[in-house]
Design a protein around this motif. Structure first.
Motif, short mmCIF file in Angstrom:
data_model
loop_
_atom_site.label_atom_id
_atom_site.label_comp_id
_atom_site.label_asym_id
_atom_site.label_seq_id
_atom_site.Cartn_x
_atom_site.Cartn_y
_atom_site.Cartn_z
N PRO A 38 0.83 -1.22 0.00
CA PRO A 38 0.00 0.00 0.00
C PRO A 38 0.87 1.26 0.00
N ASP A 39 1.59 1.48 -1.09
CA ASP A 39 2.58 2.57 -1.14
C ASP A 39 2.12 3.76 -1.97
N LEU A 40 0.99 3.64 -2.64
CA LEU A 40 0.53 4.74 -3.48
C LEU A 40 -0.31 5.70 -2.65
N ARG A 41 -0.15 7.01 -2.91
CA ARG A 41 -0.79 8.00 -2.05
C ARG A 41 -1.84 8.86 -2.75
N SER A 42 -2.10 8.58 -4.02
CA SER A 42 -3.15 9.33 -4.71
C SER A 42 -3.56 8.57 -5.96
N PRO A 43 -4.77 8.83 -6.46
CA PRO A 43 -5.18 8.22 -7.73
C PRO A 43 -4.20 8.55 -8.85
N ALA A 44 -3.63 9.74 -8.84
CA ALA A 44 -2.69 10.12 -9.90
C ALA A 44 -1.45 9.24 -9.84
N GLU A 45 -0.98 8.97 -8.61
CA GLU A 45 0.18 8.07 -8.47
C GLU A 45 -0.15 6.67 -8.98
N ALA A 46 -1.36 6.23 -8.69
CA ALA A 46 -1.76 4.89 -9.14
C ALA A 46 -1.71 4.84 -10.67
N LYS A 47 -2.18 5.90 -11.29
CA LYS A 47 -2.19 5.93 -12.76
C LYS A 47 -0.75 5.93 -13.30
N ILE A 48 0.11 6.73 -12.69
CA ILE A 48 1.51 6.78 -13.14
C ILE A 48 2.16 5.40 -12.98
N PHE A 49 1.90 4.77 -11.83
CA PHE A 49 2.47 3.44 -11.58
C PHE A 49 2.02 2.46 -12.66
N LEU A 50 0.73 2.46 -12.96
CA LEU A 50 0.20 1.50 -13.93
C LEU A 50 0.77 1.74 -15.33
N GLU A 51 0.92 3.03 -15.68
CA GLU A 51 1.49 3.34 -17.00
C GLU A 51 2.92 2.84 -17.11
N LYS A 52 3.64 3.04 -16.03
CA LYS A 52 5.04 2.61 -15.98
C LYS A 52 5.14 1.08 -16.05
N LEU A 53 4.25 0.44 -15.33
CA LEU A 53 4.23 -1.03 -15.30
C LEU A 53 3.92 -1.57 -16.70
N GLN A 54 2.95 -0.96 -17.33
CA GLN A 54 2.55 -1.34 -18.69
C GLN A 54 3.74 -1.18 -19.64
N GLU A 55 4.43 -0.05 -19.50
CA GLU A 55 5.59 0.25 -20.36
C GLU A 55 6.65 -0.85 -20.22
N ILE A 56 6.95 -1.24 -18.99
CA ILE A 56 7.99 -2.25 -18.77
C ILE A 56 7.56 -3.61 -19.29
N LEU A 57 6.32 -4.00 -19.01
CA LEU A 57 5.87 -5.33 -19.43
C LEU A 57 5.81 -5.44 -20.95
N ARG A 58 5.48 -4.32 -21.60
CA ARG A 58 5.51 -4.31 -23.06
C ARG A 58 6.95 -4.38 -23.55
N TYR A 59 7.81 -3.67 -22.85
CA TYR A 59 9.23 -3.63 -23.23
C TYR A 59 9.87 -4.99 -23.23
N ILE A 60 9.56 -5.79 -22.19
CA ILE A 60 10.18 -7.12 -22.11
C ILE A 60 9.35 -8.14 -22.88
N GLU A 61 8.32 -7.65 -23.55
CA GLU A 61 7.53 -8.45 -24.49
C GLU A 61 6.90 -9.69 -23.85
N VAL A 62 6.35 -9.51 -22.65
CA VAL A 62 5.63 -10.63 -22.05
C VAL A 62 4.12 -10.46 -22.18
N SER A 63 3.69 -9.24 -22.50
CA SER A 63 2.25 -9.01 -22.63
C SER A 63 2.00 -7.81 -23.52
N ASP A 64 0.82 -7.82 -24.17
CA ASP A 64 0.41 -6.64 -24.94
C ASP A 64 -0.14 -5.56 -24.02
#
Lengths: 489, 483
Positions: free
Chosen positions: B160-186
């Motif tokens: 439980p480290d996120l402190r705002s909805p905006a942070e949650a969105k940034i985290f998810l975008e970043k996560l998406q970017e990495i997972l796409r980068y390593i080509e494990v998921s679309d």
């Protein structure tokens, strides 16, 4: 020629000498099934059409001089919990009454590759949950030695004992196969866990059960086992080739040579209780004497966890059953209650109407065992007992080559006798340890009491099925084989 | 009073393996219903799961990219519940011994502060089928599609480290970017291959204890995540402010049309999933060497790449971010750089400018477009060599983008080559001067602006192909020569 009493070898010789055709053999057994099955109820489904086609195919192979195996053209009865492509597979349950699998179990493919003829599907307790076949949705099976007695939990043993098939394959979850072999006077093997693929065996308790062979002779049992055993990429729990515990495919040593220096372990706990009927105990101990009289040794053993093994088995078998049987929900295949108005009612009614008493009991018990409140007390403790049982056997096998015990406490009970669930579970007191510890367990007849067969159980570590066959063969030579009334003209 | 929002996420990501996780069926999105199914993923009697090694590899890849520990020993468990699209009435998942534990992901908060969001775990599991409800009441029915049943899924659970909805969105975008980068998921939210449940609570600022937690299920778009979390944070904040904090932990849904979360069920009544080890699957034992092999095969991750772009190429943080955040773009950029000897910034400008514009317009990714790095590099060399003008280059580029032809061929076909032949241009310059006595006079009278007009006339006459520098020079010279 009276085909029903012949051994696998004799049938094979007759085939190769063209004294008889595969079609005639299958035809003869189909005739016997028609004649005797209405009384015995050993088969749920007779696969006449498919069997005759397979027999014709075997005849063509023989005529063309193609490669044949000891099983080419030989009928085999297959338990109805083992999936057969295009042949109804009911698991003796109303919930799968009309289920026709679109795939074969690996063992069935292996039988077919060896040229064997699947002649029909045999009865058992519903999904194998029970010890007497009294919980089959299609009625109980009769003991061919006395129709008023229960046959143990497996119709395959009955089919073989009554000469409705020369061989059978079935499954053993807590001893149902071995117990039925003992009560019907035939030989039956529960192979070590992972020796035979479980792919296509409708699961009841996946960590406990194995598919195994049944035959009237130990030699036939070994030949059939060779066809069934081996690694299978479709079963992640099947032992890979060359793994410790995976025995080689060849058992050349089934000849009845008394093994020099054979050490037979006798676990005290299996002989001490009052519940063991005296006549049964005497016969089993006599068998021990026969096996060790020349050059063998009897080793006194203690397996202190024996008393807890049955409780652990009950809990684990129920836990796994509650999970394995959950898929039968009426949504995709199998029985579906016609009156359900919504999805919850569909589940409730389908499962209420589709499952019998013992299956329901295990589902309820297993659901409780796995619930968050009870998991630690029941499931985890049962697993701990299981570990203890495994350790004790590992330790015991450093002191002896194999372990000998009774298969059952007593002679076959009266058919239809009402037993409390606990009393019923106790039917498997001597056999569950092999399932818990993944050992090989072979049941072979050792004599008759009041005209009813008694069996002896031989236990060996994984990979030593060869030793079991050898020793069982020695015993068979000494005590003779026992033919049920159905085989005596 | 000030309130602090605390958010933790559970993200489900579908892995893009060829086959499903426990059977041999093809893993395809959007196929005809029930065409990629077998007795295994339909839960028929006796059929056993066989683990797809690729799915394990992809999960380990994700774990390594997110700094997790890879467990040498983990287990598969059965998570049991009844639902029509769950064919075995249990989902094979991982309980208390997951494949990846710990780990974290660095984000930059809206306030510009760098912060690590810790991960609790990543585990491997199977997807259920899909239910399509139609109608209601007596005439209502549901249709089931099992194509999705048995697709490999990883669940990524944050602390439980996120402190705002905006942070949650940034985290998810970043996560998406990495997972796409390593080509494990679309990671396509709209196709359901990236979806998220959020746990949110609100407490007085400075408090060490967490407030009562609400779980918001099935958030299927970035917009939904931000709106739902913002709504819920405000709702919980108002409850606290009114002195009536929530009495129980709840599972809540998100109503997109009404823009509000709604009560589904209390947490205490959550299903008892009766987890237990799946007896059909042996424990998952992972060799250290295999993990190292996978680690060695990981691509340079976006963070590292961006740092290198700034350091090595002297690009601004903004440019590095634009070029580095998609693996395909970065690879296109770097491939072009290897073939082109001019300025890095020139390549960067074309990739971020014209290329990005056209990709956006046509909704394509760099690999899907017909443009090859070779073609772009060749075109840039032609500009540098004065063979085409920068203005003409835009036309050439567009043509390359749509046709995939090499620039030289386009220039030849369309006659777009720059005219740098002095003898040819000087004739034209003299003609223009003769045709426009007015502007010539103006120029000679000191109105140097008239030169621009004259250059324009030459360019017009040559359809823009004249070398503008040369035209300039020649005009001046010829004007000087006039009597």
């Amino acid at each position: 020629m009276e085909l029903s009493t012949l051994s696998l070898k004799e049938l094979g010789n007759a085939l190769r000498k063209k004294a008889v055709s595969a079609r005639e053999i299958t035809g003869a057994f189909l005739e016997r099934i028609k004649r005797f099955n209405p009384d015995l109820n050993a088969f749920v489904t007779v696969a006449e059409e498919q069997a005759l086609a397979a027999a014709n195919e075997a005849d063509l192979r023989l005529a063309r001089g193609e490669r044949v195996t000891p099983l080419t053209g030989i009928p085999v009865a297959v338990a109805d919990t083992i999936c057969t492509k295009g042949i109804k597979t009911t698991c003796a349950s109303r919930i799968l009454e009309n289920f026709i699998p679109p795939y074969d179990a690996t063992v069935v493919s292996r039988l077919q590759e060896a040229g064997a003829v699947v002649i029909g599907k045999t009865n058992s307790d519903e999904f194998g949950a029970g010890t007497t076949t009294g919980y089959s949705a299609f009625g109980p099976v009769c003991n061919p030695w006395d129709k008023n007695r229960e046959p143990g939990g497996d119709g395959g043993a009955v089919a073989v004992a009554a000469g409705l098939a020369p061989l059978a394959i079935s499954f053993d979850t807590g001893g149902n196969l071995r117990r039925a072999a003992a009560f019907c006077g035939v030989a039956g093997l529960k192979p070590a866990y992972g020796s035979v693929s479980r792919f296509g065996l409708a699961a009841l308790a996946p960590s406990l059960e194995q598919i195994g062979p049944l035959a009237r002779q130990v030699e036939d049992l070994a030949l059939l086992y060779q066809v069934l055993a081996g690694p299978d990429p479709l079963d992640a729990t099947s032992l890979p080739a060359g793994a410790p515990g995976r025995s080689g495919q060849e058992f050349t040593g089934t000849a009845a040579t008394g093994r020099p220096g054979l050490r037979i372990g006798l676990p005290r706990e299996y002989f001490a209780g009052e519940e063991l009927q005296a006549e049964v105990k005497d016969l089993v101990l006599a068998a021990t004497g026969i096996l060790t009289e020349k050059d063998g040794e009897q080793v006194d053993l203690s397996l202190p966890s024996t008393g807890y093994a049955l409780a652990a088995h009950i809990l684990l078998a129920a836990a796994e059953a509650s999970s394995s049987l959950a898929r039968y929900d009426g949504v995709r295949y199998g029985y579906r209650s016609p009156e359900a108005a919504d999805i919850d009612l569909l589940y409730k009614k389908t499962r209420t109407e589709g499952f019998g008493r013992e299956a329901k009991r295990r589902i309820l018990l297993g659901t409780l065992v796995l619930s968050a409140e009870c998991y630690g007390d029941y499931y985890l403790n049962a697993q701990k007992v299981r570990t203890l049982v495994i350790r004790e056997f590992t330790e015991a096998f450093t002191k002896c080559d194999l372990i000998l015990t009774p298969v059952t406490r007593e002679l076959p009970g009266r058919a239809g006798e009402e037993k409390s669930p606990l009393r019923q579970y106790q039917d498997e007191s001597y056999t569950v340890a092999a399932n818990l510890a993944g050992l090989s367990g072979l049941s072979v007849p050792c004599g008759l009491v009041d005209g009813l067969p008694v069996g002896v159980q031989l236990l060996a570590p994984a990979g030593r099925e060869d030793l079991l066959f050898q020793v069982a063969r020695t015993l068979e030579k000494a005590v003779g084989r026992f033919s049920s009334p159905f085989l005596r003209g | 009073m000030n309130y602090e929002t605390v958010i933790g996420l559970e993200v489900h990501v579908e892995l893009k393996t060829e086959a499903k996780v426990f059977c041999g069926c093809a893993a395809r999105f959007g196929a005809e219903p029930n065409t990629h199914v077998c007795p295994g993923c339909l839960g028929m009697p006796g059929v056993l799961p066989v683990l797809n090694k690729k799915a394990v590899e992809f999960c380990i890849k994700a774990g390594l990219a997110l700094q997790c520990r890879i467990a040498p020993f983990s287990m598969f468990d059965r998570k049991q519940y009844f639902y029509p699209d769950l064919p075995q009435a249990y989902q094979i998942s991982q309980g208390d011994l997951p494949l990846c534990t710990g780990g974290g992901l660095k984000i930059v908060t809206p306030g510009g502060e760098e912060k690590i969001i810790r991960l609790n775990r990543i585990h491997l599991e199977e997807e259920a089928g899909r239910t399509y409800h139609s109608g209601a009441g007596a005439t209502g029915y549901s249709l089931l599609d099992f194509n999705r049943s048995g697709l490999p899924l990883i669940e990524i659970v944050t602390e439980p480290d996120l402190r705002s909805p905006a942070e949650a969105k940034i985290f998810l975008e970043k996560l998406q970017e990495i997972l796409r980068y390593i080509e494990v998921s679309d990671c396509k939210m709209e196709e359901g291959s990236f979806r998220c449940d959020a746990n949110i609570s609100v407490r007085p600022a400075g408090s060490q204890e967490f407030g009562r937690r609400m779980e918001i299920k099935n958030l299927n778009s970035f917009k939904a995540i931000q709106s739902a979390l913002t709504y819920e944070a405000n709702r919980l904040g108002s409850l606290l402010a009114a002195g009536t904090p929530p009495e129980q932990e709840e599972s809540r849904g998100w109503d997109e049309t009404r823009g509000m979360t709604f009560f589904m069920r209390p947490k205490e009544k959550a299903t008892d999933y009766r987890y237990f080890p799946d007896p059909d699957l042996p424990p998952l034992v992972i060799a250290e060497e295999w993990v190292e092999e996978i680690r060695a095969g990981l691509p340079e991750l976006p963070e590292e790449k961006k740092a290198r772009y700034m350091e090595e190429y002297g690009l601004s943080a903004q440019d590095a971010d634009l070029l580095g955040s998609s693996r395909e773009t970065a690879e296109f950029f770097e491939a072009t750089l290897r073939l082109y000897s001019g300025e890095v910034k020139t390549v960067a400008n074309w990739v971020m400018g014209e290329f990005a514009r056209l990709l956006n317009l046509e909704k394509l990714t760099p690999i899907q477009s017909k443009l090859e790095p070779e073609a772009l590099a060749a075109m840039l060399q032609m500009i540098d060599a004065g063979e085409i003008s920068g203005k003409i280059a835009k036309t050439v580029f567009e043509e390359m983008f749509y046709s995939g032809k090499p620039p030289r061929e386009i220039v030849a076909e369309k006659g777009l080559a720059q005219i740098s032949d002095e003898s040819q241009l000087v004739v034209l310059v003299r003609e223009i001067l003769a045709q426009h006595p007015g502007p010539v006079a103006d120029y000679r009278a000191g109105k140097t602006k008239a030169l621009g007009f004259l250059v324009g006339q030459v360019m017009k006459e040559t359809k823009g192909q004249a070398n503008p520098g040369l035209v300039n020079k020649l005009l001046r010279e010829e004007l000087e020569k006039l009597p």
